[in-house]
Design an enzyme around this catalytic site. Structure first.
Site, PDB file in Angstrom:
ATOM      1  N   ARG A 210      -2.201  -1.064   5.440  1.00  0.00           N
ATOM      2  CA  ARG A 210      -3.380  -1.434   4.727  1.00  0.00           C
ATOM      3  C   ARG A 210      -3.115  -2.752   4.267  1.00  0.00           C
ATOM      4  NH1 ARG A 210      -5.102   3.462   1.101  1.00  0.00           N
ATOM      5  NH2 ARG A 210      -2.782   3.724   1.210  1.00  0.00           N
TER       6      ARG A 210
ATOM      7  N   CYS B 295       1.130  -1.310   0.056  1.00  0.00           N
ATOM      8  CA  CYS B 295       0.185   0.101  -0.066  1.00  0.00           C
ATOM      9  C   CYS B 295       0.845   1.325  -0.052  1.00  0.00           C
ATOM     10  CB  CYS B 295      -1.039   0.026   1.164  1.00  0.00           C
ATOM     11  SG  CYS B 295      -0.382  -0.104   2.723  1.00  0.00           S
TER      12      CYS B 295
END
Length: 185
Positions: free
Chosen positions: A152, A147
């Site tokens: 994430r 990410c």
């Protein structure tokens, strides 16, 4: 037990880090603190009693982590590279903490929010698999996730590795912040 507000991506990053250092008894609260308190599950302000124990440090588990060189090597191998940022970030349409916008070549975009429901809890197994099947990501193949800074992608790593049992998933925690600032790529 790890938890955070929101969708638990920062708690997942801590979970992933602890697993990288081979901690065995680590847990993630499905839905995070927000889900817990919104549903009036019990909380306490009492301090827990902690009993000290002997702990032997283990070498890192390099199988759960990808470094820049491994990502570069993966570009010429049969490895699924998955960018879990938003489609706008993937297309380079947003400001990012890097000198360049866009994505690593040969990656597919499966947004990280596809693994969690609106309430913050993880999707059920079939719903977790669907976006990766749709992007032709092989469950039994080698997968590298990224990410912007790894939080994430750590949440998606948790979903694929811990919930679905995919055997070869690594998180590139240098992510776009590292790759997008490289001069030679």
């Amino acid at each position: 037990v790890l938890y955070s507000d929101g969708y638990n991506e920062f708690a997942a990053f801590v979970y992933w880090t602890l697993k990288y250092y081979r901690h065995r008894d680590v847990r993630l609260l499905d839905g995070g603190k927000h889900y817990w308190t919104e549903n009036d599950f019990p909380t306490t302000a009492e301090r827990p009693t902690v009993t000290p124990v002997e702990y032997e440090v283990q070498p890192p588990d390099e199988s759960v982590r990808a470094y820049r060189g491994e990502v570069q090597d993966a570009l010429s191998r049969d490895v699924d590279l998955v960018d879990v940022r938003s489609p706008a970030e993937y297309r380079g349409e947003t400001d990012v903490p890097a000198r360049a916008s866009g994505h690593i070549p040969r990656t597919v975009n499966v947004e990280w929010t596809s693994v969690v429901r609106e309430c913050g809890r993880f999707e059920h197994a079939e719903a977790l698999e669907r976006p990766f099947d749709g992007a032709d990501v092989a469950a039994d193949g080698e997968i590298i996730l990224y990410c912007n800074v790894g939080e994430r992608s750590a949440l998606v790593w948790f979903a694929l590795s811990e919930l679905l049992g995919y055997p070869h998933v690594a998180n590139y925690d240098g992510s776009w912040s590292e790759w997008g600032n490289l001069v030679d790529v």
